[in-house]
Every structure is written in C-alpha cells, then in structure tokens.
Design a protein around this motif. Structure first.
Motif, PDB file in Angstrom:
ATOM      1  N   PRO A 201       0.793  -1.235   0.000  1.00 10.28           N
ATOM      2  CA  PRO A 201       0.000   0.000   0.000  1.00 10.28           C
ATOM      3  C   PRO A 201       0.829   1.291   0.000  1.00 10.28           C
ATOM      4  O   PRO A 201       0.400   2.302  -0.552  1.00 10.28           O
ATOM      5  CB  PRO A 201      -0.834  -0.134   1.281  1.00 10.28           C
ATOM      6  N   ASN A 202       2.006   1.281   0.602  1.00  8.48           N
ATOM      7  CA  ASN A 202       2.811   2.511   0.659  1.00  8.48           C
ATOM      8  C   ASN A 202       3.920   2.531  -0.402  1.00  8.48           C
ATOM      9  O   ASN A 202       4.959   3.170  -0.221  1.00  8.48           O
ATOM     10  CB  ASN A 202       3.438   2.674   2.046  1.00  8.48           C
ATOM     11  N   PHE A 203       3.683   1.883  -1.521  1.00  5.98           N
ATOM     12  CA  PHE A 203       4.762   1.754  -2.518  1.00  5.98           C
ATOM     13  C   PHE A 203       5.223   3.106  -3.050  1.00  5.98           C
ATOM     14  O   PHE A 203       6.393   3.261  -3.439  1.00  5.98           O
ATOM     15  CB  PHE A 203       4.317   0.854  -3.676  1.00  5.98           C
ATOM     16  N   THR A 204       4.342   4.092  -3.086  1.00  3.78           N
ATOM     17  CA  THR A 204       4.758   5.396  -3.634  1.00  3.78           C
ATOM     18  C   THR A 204       5.837   6.041  -2.769  1.00  3.78           C
ATOM     19  O   THR A 204       6.572   6.903  -3.231  1.00  3.78           O
ATOM     20  CB  THR A 204       3.569   6.361  -3.769  1.00  3.78           C
ATOM     21  N   GLU A 205       5.936   5.617  -1.512  1.00  8.04           N
ATOM     22  CA  GLU A 205       6.957   6.170  -0.613  1.00  8.04           C
ATOM     23  C   GLU A 205       8.259   5.391  -0.706  1.00  8.04           C
ATOM     24  O   GLU A 205       9.320   5.909  -0.369  1.00  8.04           O
ATOM     25  CB  GLU A 205       6.453   6.139   0.840  1.00  8.04           C
ATOM     26  N   GLU A 206       8.181   4.126  -1.145  1.00 12.68           N
ATOM     27  CA  GLU A 206       9.365   3.260  -1.098  1.00 12.68           C
ATOM     28  C   GLU A 206       9.948   2.901  -2.471  1.00 12.68           C
ATOM     29  O   GLU A 206      11.163   2.764  -2.617  1.00 12.68           O
ATOM     30  CB  GLU A 206       9.022   1.946  -0.374  1.00 12.68           C
ATOM     31  N   ALA A 207       9.073   2.708  -3.441  1.00 11.68           N
ATOM     32  CA  ALA A 207       9.525   2.165  -4.733  1.00 11.68           C
ATOM     33  C   ALA A 207      10.350   3.199  -5.505  1.00 11.68           C
ATOM     34  O   ALA A 207      10.116   4.400  -5.396  1.00 11.68           O
ATOM     35  CB  ALA A 207       8.324   1.736  -5.567  1.00 11.68           C
ATOM     36  N   PRO A 208      11.327   2.731  -6.295  1.00 11.25           N
ATOM     37  CA  PRO A 208      12.133   3.636  -7.118  1.00 11.25           C
ATOM     38  C   PRO A 208      11.360   4.073  -8.364  1.00 11.25           C
ATOM     39  O   PRO A 208      11.647   3.636  -9.476  1.00 11.25           O
ATOM     40  CB  PRO A 208      13.355   2.782  -7.477  1.00 11.25           C
ATOM     41  N   LEU A 209      10.381   4.937  -8.149  1.00 14.12           N
ATOM     42  CA  LEU A 209       9.567   5.437  -9.258  1.00 14.12           C
ATOM     43  C   LEU A 209      10.287   6.591  -9.935  1.00 14.12           C
ATOM     44  O   LEU A 209      11.058   7.319  -9.297  1.00 14.12           O
ATOM     45  CB  LEU A 209       8.204   5.897  -8.749  1.00 14.12           C
ATOM     46  N   GLU A 210      10.046   6.785 -11.191  1.00  7.88           N
ATOM     47  CA  GLU A 210      10.635   7.912 -11.922  1.00  7.88           C
ATOM     48  C   GLU A 210       9.663   9.096 -11.929  1.00  7.88           C
ATOM     49  O   GLU A 210       9.877  10.075 -11.242  1.00  7.88           O
ATOM     50  CB  GLU A 210      11.003   7.475 -13.344  1.00  7.88           C
ATOM     51  N   ARG A 211       8.607   8.987 -12.705  1.00  3.82           N
ATOM     52  CA  ARG A 211       7.627  10.067 -12.797  1.00  3.82           C
ATOM     53  C   ARG A 211       6.224   9.462 -12.878  1.00  3.82           C
ATOM     54  O   ARG A 211       6.044   8.339 -13.347  1.00  3.82           O
ATOM     55  CB  ARG A 211       7.868  10.931 -14.048  1.00  3.82           C
ATOM     56  N   HIS A 212       5.201  10.232 -12.422  1.00  2.00           N
ATOM     57  CA  HIS A 212       3.819   9.814 -12.645  1.00  2.00           C
ATOM     58  C   HIS A 212       3.314  10.463 -13.932  1.00  2.00           C
ATOM     59  O   HIS A 212       3.662  11.596 -14.248  1.00  2.00           O
ATOM     60  CB  HIS A 212       2.919  10.171 -11.462  1.00  2.00           C
ATOM     61  N   ILE A 213       2.483   9.726 -14.661  1.00  2.00           N
ATOM     62  CA  ILE A 213       2.047  10.160 -15.985  1.00  2.00           C
ATOM     63  C   ILE A 213       0.854  11.111 -15.871  1.00  2.00           C
ATOM     64  O   ILE A 213      -0.208  10.736 -15.374  1.00  2.00           O
ATOM     65  CB  ILE A 213       1.653   8.951 -16.862  1.00  2.00           C
ATOM     66  N   VAL A 214       1.030  12.335 -16.338  1.00  2.00           N
ATOM     67  CA  VAL A 214      -0.079  13.302 -16.351  1.00  2.00           C
ATOM     68  C   VAL A 214      -0.584  13.545 -17.767  1.00  2.00           C
ATOM     69  O   VAL A 214      -1.682  14.059 -17.948  1.00  2.00           O
ATOM     70  CB  VAL A 214       0.325  14.648 -15.719  1.00  2.00           C
ATOM     71  N   THR A 215       0.232  13.211 -18.754  1.00  2.00           N
ATOM     72  CA  THR A 215      -0.159  13.442 -20.146  1.00  2.00           C
ATOM     73  C   THR A 215       0.011  12.171 -20.960  1.00  2.00           C
ATOM     74  O   THR A 215       1.078  11.559 -20.930  1.00  2.00           O
ATOM     75  CB  THR A 215       0.700  14.546 -20.793  1.00  2.00           C
ATOM     76  N   ARG A 216      -1.046  11.772 -21.665  1.00  2.00           N
ATOM     77  CA  ARG A 216      -0.946  10.680 -22.634  1.00  2.00           C
ATOM     78  C   ARG A 216      -1.287  11.253 -23.999  1.00  2.00           C
ATOM     79  O   ARG A 216      -2.220  12.049 -24.145  1.00  2.00           O
ATOM     80  CB  ARG A 216      -1.872   9.525 -22.269  1.00  2.00           C
TER      81      ARG A 216
END
Length: 442
Positions: free
Chosen positions: A61-76
C-alpha cells in the motif's frame, strides 16, 4: 519425497508476475523460491512503457513512498504519423497529478524489479538470480520440479516443489515443455512482437521544458502509422527523471515480410520531423531489445496443468488495444496464481482440477474480461493492413491540406478534401471498415 525437502511453489522468473506470486505466497506462510536467469531481478527485463499500479497498491500500500519510481504520468498522447506530418490527440488532466496518480508511473526496470524482489524476500520468499531453468521434472504426468543448468556443461541441478509457476516471459519454452502451449498458441512470428528501446540522457530541466512538465510529472507518447512504416506496432516516448525512453515495436512476421530490421526502424522513427526535436542533444546510455506476446483471447495457451501454472507474458496476458496495459495484468495474474496455490495447499491437492480456480479468478477479473473484449483488435489490423500503412497516414496528410493557407475559397477546399477522402476510402468500404474498427477497438 518428504515435504520438508521441497518447496510449496517454485517460480521461474522474477519479473512483476513472478514476484507478485512470490509475495502472495510468502505472506500466506508458504515456502516459495523464485529463480531468475538474469544477474539480478530486472537485469533482463524490459518494458517500453508504463507501470500500472492498481495491483501493486494492494500488495504494498505505501509503494509510492518506497519504490524507485521515476515520474507519474499526467499526459498521454496518441499520434498518427505520415512521412512528414503528425495528427495527435493529447490528454492531460490534473486529476492524474494527485494520488493515486491514475496508477501510472514510469520506472527503470533494473531498479524497480530489484526493489520488488526485495519486498518478496522481506515477506519470506527466497529469490535466486543467475539461475537458468532449462526443463521441468515430471512424475506420473504431473510437474513436480525443475532442472536448472549446472556449473559444468551438460549437468543439471534439480529442485522439487508441489507446483511450478512459469513466469519466464514471452519466450516461454517451459510452457511448451509443460504442454500448455500447443497448436495455435505455440510461439510464432505471427503472435510475437519484437521491440527495441533506447534510454537517452538529457538534463532534467531540458526534459521538463521540452515536454511541458514540472516536478515529478511525466508523459507517455505513442505513435502509429509511419512510426513503424505502417506495420502492426507502435513507437513510443516516455519521460523518466533525467532520461527519456524511446523505442519501437513490431510484429515479427511484418518485419520478416518487409525485410526490415528494428535498428533501421528505430533510426527512421527518431529522425521523423515530429520526433527528432524531442530527442535533440540527448546521449544514448542504454540499448535493449525484448519480445512481447501479441495473442488474442481465442489463442491463449492453457493456463493450468497438473502442478503447473502460467502467469504474465508467459501466459500471453496483455491488453493489446490502445490501453497497452501489461504490468497490472501481469501482477494480477501472479496474485491469482498465488491464491490458487494457497487453496491447493489447504486441500493438499495440486492437480489441474484444483489449480483451475486460477483461470476462474482471471475470468472474473479485468484481466480476461479486457483481453476478451479486445480479442478482435489484432485480427482487425492483420485483416486490414492498409488501415495502418496507407489510410491513416492519408488522413494525416488530408488534415494538412485542409489547414493549408491559400487563396482558394474555403468552400472549394472543403469540397476537394471530401472528394479526395471518398475517392481514397470508398464510401461502402469505409463504412464497413469503420464498423469493423468499432467492434475491435471500442
């Protein structure tokens, strides 16, 4: 063999589907081992695009705090390319800029897969990289283990389990060995896409300025038509923090028929006037290729056998439509396979009949409902090759004619565009094709 000498489940492959299975099983207290042929989880894994996280959010559930994410997609953005033109639909919404960020992120697989595997290990799973599984072990027709390549040529190490979950990706030779892929579901140039991707380094501020984003916002652009020389496939660009991913993917049979190489196709895509300015000044720091299943619902392999299950790409579980969803289907299949194995453990029965609850879970979920809904998508494109190679690029050029400034009265311009459109498409064939396209795509 005594129970203490074998695992409850052996998982072949430590990608999103395999690790989702490992995490599900380990959390339930079952003994599970995941074997990865790469030097580390993610070393050989590749995807061009988006990590869809609806299932990941349930697992961690808290992956957004831990995972090595790059960017969240706002434009497709979805673009049709002709030789010189582009006609695009751009979707940006501030809703995607707030949690849960439309469950869409860019990641670097070599970092994300390692992190995901570590979470499985923390839950109690064992993960061993550098292990190449060449064969399965059968006993009375039931899969009871695997044979891993030994240190000396021609030797094998055996490992036994109550069941084996095959998560080895699109090049799934073990699935054929298990008898789950046969006849029309066997791997062939007609049901496999090959893709190539470059990771291009650019300063973060250049990426954000060039793609009109800020902070951790990201974009996902997909290109069709001339992007892949009119073949079944697409080109793509995704933004990471200080790199961009750019690539193309095509049906292998199309490449063979046109005698083209992926390298030439990628170079042509990068040189297109609508694409080249987005890549200007970048340095290629990574280059990789990957094979992707492109199967319809009607051509899926058997997903379950006695003591064996297929998940993720090995099972052909992708949504090939415009949604291009893969990772969420992979993780969902991993979770459902894990749940089926847990139920089998409780019954002490790992037969095909008991494990078949996995197929029902998939059928009752978005996974097979979506794959079934879009089962005509690829068939439509195969039956109408001129749709991508000729007609869509024609529409792009027709739009350019419509907006070309001249002293011709607009009434004549409109009349000419309609006349050219009817001549090119043919009224009856156009209506027929639109009806087929609606059935396949909507």
């Amino acid at each position: 063999m005594a129970d203490e000498e074998k695992f409850d489940a052996i998982i072949v492959g430590a990608g999103p589907s395999g690790i989702a299975s490992a995490l599900t099983l380990a959390k339930a207290g079952l003994s599970v081992v995941a074997l990865e042929r790469g030097e580390y989880p993610g070393a050989k894994n590749l995807f061009g695009g988006i990590l869809f996280t609806t299932i990941l959010a349930k697992l961690i559930p808290n992956f957004t705090e831990e995972a090595p994410l790059e960017r969240h997609i706002v434009t497709r953005r979805f673009s049709l390319l002709s030789k010189e033109g582009e006609l695009a639909v751009n979707l940006r919404n501030e809703q995607f800029n707030r949690p849960p960020f439309n469950h869409s992120f860019t990641v670097i697989r070599s970092r994300f897969d390692r992190w995901f595997a570590e979470k499985a290990e923390e839950a109690g799973a064992e993960v061993y990289p550098g292990v190449v599984v060449d064969d399965l072990i059968f006993e009375n027709g039931k899969v009871v283990g695997i044979k891993a390549r030994g240190e000396r040529e021609g030797t094998y190490d055996e490992l036994y389990g109550n069941c084996v979950i095959i998560a080895e990706g699109a090049n799934s030779l073990l699935a054929e060995r298990a008898g789950l892929r046969k006849e029309k579901s066997k791997m062939s140039p007609e049901n496999r896409v090959t893709a190539v991707k470059e990771v291009i380094k650019l300063p973060r501020e250049v990426i954000e300025d060039r793609f009109h984003i800020k902070d951790n916002e990201g974009i996902a652009y997909e290109y069709f038509g001339e992007a892949v020389s009119g073949m079944i496939g697409s080109g793509f660009i995704y933004t990471n923090k200080d790199t961009i991913s750019v690539g193309v993917g095509c049906l292998i049979s199309d490449l063979m028929e046109k005698r083209m190489t992926l390298y030439d196709l990628l170079d042509a895509f990068k040189a297109h006037p609508a694409v080249a300015p987005l890549l200007r000044g970048g340095e290629v720091i990574e280059y990789s290729t990957h094979m992707i299943p492109e199967e319809s619902y009607d051509e899926l392999p058997e997903l379950v056998g006695d003591g064996v299950l297929l998940v993720g790409d090995a099972a052909g579980l992708i949504n090939p439509s415009f949604f291009h969803e893969v990772t969420n289907l992979a993780m969902a299949s991993g979770v459902f396979a894990g749940e089926a194995v847990i139920e089998a453990k409780e019954k002490g029965d790992f037969s095909k009949e008991t494990l078949s609850s996995y197929r029902k879970k998939l059928e009752d979920s978005f996974v097979l409902k979506d794959i079934k809904k879009y089962r005509r998508f690829i068939r439509f494109l195969k039956d109408n090759p001129e749709f991508l190679s000729d007609q869509l690029p024609f529409v792009v050029d027709l739009a350019a004619s419509f907006f070309t400034v001249s002293e011709t009265p607009k009434e004549e311009v409109v009349r000419d565009v309609i006349k050219r459109f009817r001549k090119k498409m043919g009224t009856f064939s156009l209506l027929k094709r639109l009806w087929q396209a609606k059935r396949a795509m909507l």
